[in-house]
Every structure is written in structure tokens, then in C-alpha cells.
Design a protein around this motif. Structure first.
Motif, mmCIF file in Angstrom:
data_model
loop_
_atom_site.group_PDB
_atom_site.id
_atom_site.type_symbol
_atom_site.label_atom_id
_atom_site.label_comp_id
_atom_site.label_asym_id
_atom_site.label_seq_id
_atom_site.Cartn_x
_atom_site.Cartn_y
_atom_site.Cartn_z
ATOM 1 N N PRO A 154 1.196 -1.131 0.219
ATOM 2 C CA PRO A 154 -0.507 0.373 0.300
ATOM 3 C C PRO A 154 1.400 1.241 0.187
ATOM 4 C CG PRO A 154 0.062 -0.955 2.485
ATOM 5 C CD PRO A 154 0.634 -1.874 1.575
ATOM 6 N N VAL A 155 0.362 2.406 -1.097
ATOM 7 C CA VAL A 155 1.441 3.733 -1.125
ATOM 8 C C VAL A 155 0.630 4.514 -1.287
ATOM 9 C CG1 VAL A 155 3.673 2.605 -2.243
ATOM 10 C CG2 VAL A 155 1.729 3.462 -3.445
ATOM 11 N N ALA A 156 1.164 5.985 -0.734
ATOM 12 C CA ALA A 156 0.303 6.673 -1.455
ATOM 13 C C ALA A 156 1.316 8.362 -1.589
ATOM 14 C CB ALA A 156 -0.340 7.849 0.463
ATOM 15 N N LEU A 157 0.186 8.568 -2.629
ATOM 16 C CA LEU A 157 0.968 9.676 -3.268
ATOM 17 C C LEU A 157 0.922 10.733 -2.875
ATOM 18 C CD1 LEU A 157 2.497 9.105 -5.740
ATOM 19 C CD2 LEU A 157 0.414 10.229 -7.421
ATOM 20 N N TYR A 158 1.846 11.978 -2.533
ATOM 21 C CA TYR A 158 1.649 13.476 -2.175
ATOM 22 C C TYR A 158 2.232 14.363 -3.414
ATOM 23 C CZ TYR A 158 1.402 10.623 2.607
ATOM 24 O OH TYR A 158 0.129 9.924 3.410
ATOM 25 N N THR A 159 1.686 15.247 -2.982
ATOM 26 C CA THR A 159 2.509 16.479 -4.203
ATOM 27 C C THR A 159 3.748 17.286 -3.922
ATOM 28 O OG1 THR A 159 0.410 17.439 -4.169
ATOM 29 C CG2 THR A 159 1.911 18.964 -4.939
ATOM 30 N N GLY A 160 4.603 16.959 -4.353
ATOM 31 C CA GLY A 160 5.385 17.409 -4.604
ATOM 32 C C GLY A 160 6.165 18.282 -4.727
ATOM 33 N N ALA A 161 5.322 19.698 -5.741
ATOM 34 C CA ALA A 161 5.628 21.306 -5.633
ATOM 35 C C ALA A 161 4.469 21.601 -5.528
ATOM 36 C CB ALA A 161 6.130 20.984 -6.647
ATOM 37 N N SER A 162 4.501 22.876 -4.604
ATOM 38 C CA SER A 162 2.957 23.590 -4.006
ATOM 39 C C SER A 162 3.395 24.389 -4.554
ATOM 40 C CB SER A 162 3.397 23.368 -2.742
ATOM 41 O OG SER A 162 1.443 23.472 -2.014
ATOM 42 N N THR A 163 2.514 25.925 -5.071
ATOM 43 C CA THR A 163 2.325 26.784 -5.122
ATOM 44 C C THR A 163 1.609 28.458 -4.250
ATOM 45 O OG1 THR A 163 0.321 27.156 -6.762
ATOM 46 C CG2 THR A 163 2.645 25.988 -7.966
ATOM 47 N N SER A 164 1.384 27.054 -3.219
ATOM 48 C CA SER A 164 0.360 27.964 -2.099
ATOM 49 C C SER A 164 1.609 28.764 -1.948
ATOM 50 C CB SER A 164 0.595 26.862 -1.226
ATOM 51 O OG SER A 164 1.465 25.882 -0.659
ATOM 52 N N GLU A 165 2.797 28.898 -1.830
ATOM 53 C CA GLU A 165 3.072 30.318 -1.119
ATOM 54 C C GLU A 165 3.803 31.398 -1.615
ATOM 55 O OE1 GLU A 165 4.278 29.989 2.800
ATOM 56 O OE2 GLU A 165 2.722 27.734 2.323
#
Length: 277
Positions: free
Chosen positions: A20-31
Motif C-alpha cells: 500500500p502506498v500514498a502519493l503526495y504533491t511534491g511541489a506546491s504554489t500555495s506560498e
């Protein structure tokens, strides 16, 4: 700090081995600094509305439908439920089809980066075995899955205690380099020019440090907003002067720190010599 939410959860599958794995966003523009659109006269936010191009009437959300243009001003309308039926169902499987050398894929095909982590206990043994085997072989996994209602290819590689996955653009999405480079003429480079250029590159050789890349646009906008809040004005910064290259060889020598050769003095004409005598 709030817990980071996974964008997708499923199973990484290699043959009969899965975990079982989970994928997370590696780059964010929220800042990034973001703006709202404001009515200059009232100071109120404005909202976006959809207007019928012919009648000028407002079109409410429930009256909007997707349309594919088949001819000028002629569309095939597609309902949301029809789109949902056409998209393949996600089976929550990240299926590995092959392993390749880590640098085998042209970065031109890289789309978005994600972190891939165990979705079960931190001590997930199968995940660790796959990760370390990939690291030892210096290989990346080519996989596919239905992510975010689209069929996508991914390149996965070991990274620290987890893995990094890049979604990949399809071949039809990548423009041909010939369309851009086709008009560039082939040139024969002088050996000395090439030697000087290689010397310049060697003197500026370094390592990649992402922290060294400053987002000057964000910094400038943040400073502008701060100045306006404090009632200050911000002076326009002068753009750096760009020297016009007249002699490429001399520019290369100057950049490489090589002294410019003195130009030979022009020979005096015979008539001038007779006059001087």
C-alpha cells in the motif's frame, strides 16, 4: 503543523509483490503571492461570470455543458455523466511494467513531481525492499495508473526513506524539436572558440542547489505590497545593461580571462613612406 494529506492512495504492484502506498504533491504554489481582482471604484472583489457570446445573457452553472468544436461555431455537447462513463475507472493499482536506468528518460517528458510513501505502517517491509533494490541497481520503475481521472505514466525512483514519482507527458504532448530548431543553420565552430567556451564552462562548474535560486518576482511583489501597506513608494530597479557583442572571439577571450591580442599595425602605404623620406 497540519498533517499533509495524500492526493491518491493505492497499491504499488510489481509482479505478485504489492504494497500500500500514498502519493503526495511534491511541489506546491500555495506560498506564492496571489491577487484577487478588485473593483477600483468600490474596493470590492469582483466575480467571474459566463456570458452567452451571442445573446449576452448570463449562463448559470447548471446550464453550462462541455462542447467539442467540430466546425466553426458547431459543437458536440458532452454531458458530465457521459464524460464520467468514458473515463476509465481507477483500480487503485500503480502497476510497474519495467525498470530502466535512472537517467534513461529525457527530462522533457517530466510533468509533475510527487512523493511516494508507504500507506501502511512506517516499517512496511515490502516498500523498503522495493526501494532499496531500486537504489542498489540505480534503476527507476516505469509504471502506469489512473490518477485524477486520467490514465498516466510515471517514473518512480528511490529517494531517502521513500520514493519520488514523476508523472510523464505522453509522446503526442511533446512538440517536435524540429519545429523549433529546423531553421537554425549548421555552423562550423573555430577550434579556439570552442576551447575558450569549454574553459569558461569549467571555471563556472558547480553543483545544483535549489536554495540558491531566488524567486525575484515573488520577492519584488512581496516588497511592493509591504511598501504600500507602510505608505512607501517602491523605486523601479534599473535593468542590467546588456553589452552588444561586436566580436565573438574577443567576448570569449574576455569571459575566459584571456588577454586580448594586440592588432598588428597597418602597413604604411609606399606613397606615405616616400613622402616621409
Amino acid at each position: 503543523m497540519a498533517a499533509i494529506r495524500a492526493n491518491w492512495k493505492g497499491y504499488l504492484k510489481i509482479g505478485e509483490l504489492s504494497c500500500p502506498v500514498a502519493l503526495y504533491t511534491g511541489a506546491s504554489t500555495s506560498e506564492r503571492v496571489s491577487f484577487h481582482t478588485i473593483n477600483r471604484a468600490t474596493g470590492h472583489r469582483v466575480r467571474r461570470e459566463f456570458i452567452d457570446a451571442e445573446t449576452g445573457d448570463l449562463v448559470e452553472r447548471d446550464e453550462q455543458v462541455k462542447g467539442f468544436e467540430v466546425d466553426k461555431d458547431s459543437y458536440v455537447m458532452v454531458e458530465p455523466e457521459e464524460v464520467a462513463k468514458a473515463i476509465p475507472e481507477s483500480n487503485k493499482i500503480l502497476a510497474v511494467g519495467a525498470f530502466i536506468a535512472s537517467n534513461d528518460i529525457d527530462t522533457l517528458y517530466f510533468d509533475k513531481p510527487y512523493y511516494l510513501a508507504p500507506a501502511g505502517p512506517v516499517e512496511n517491509e515490502a516498500f523498503a525492499v522495493i526501494r532499496e533494490a531500486m537504489r542498489a541497481g540505480n534503476v527507476a520503475a516505469l509504471a502506469h495508473a489512473v490518477l485524477f481521472r486520467r490514465y498516466r505514466g510515471l517514473m518512480i525512483r528511490a529517494h531517502g526513506l521513500g520514493m519520488v514519482a514523476h508523472t510523464l507527458s505522453f509522446d503526442y504532448e511533446i512538440r517536435s524539436a524540429r519545429d523549433v530548431f529546423g531553421g537554425i543553420p549548421a555552423r562550423k565552430i573555430q577550434p579556439e572558440m570552442l576551447k575558450l567556451a569549454r574553459h569558461i564552462i569549467e571555471t563556472k562548474r558547480g553543483t545544483f542547489d535549489p536554495a540558491a535560486f531566488d524567486d525575484r518576482y515573488e520577492a519584488a511583489i512581496a516588497e511592493l505590497v509591504k511598501a504600500k501597506l507602510e505608505g512607501r513608494s517602491v523605486r523601479r530597479k534599473k535593468a542590467p545593461a546588456t553589452a552588444k557583442v561586436v566580436d565573438l572571439m574577443e567576448a570569449l577571450r574576455a569571459s575566459a580571462g584571456v588577454k586580448t591580442r594586440a592588432k598588428p599595425a597597418a602597413k604604411r602605404s609606399a606613397a606615405h613612406q616616400r613622402k616621409a623620406g
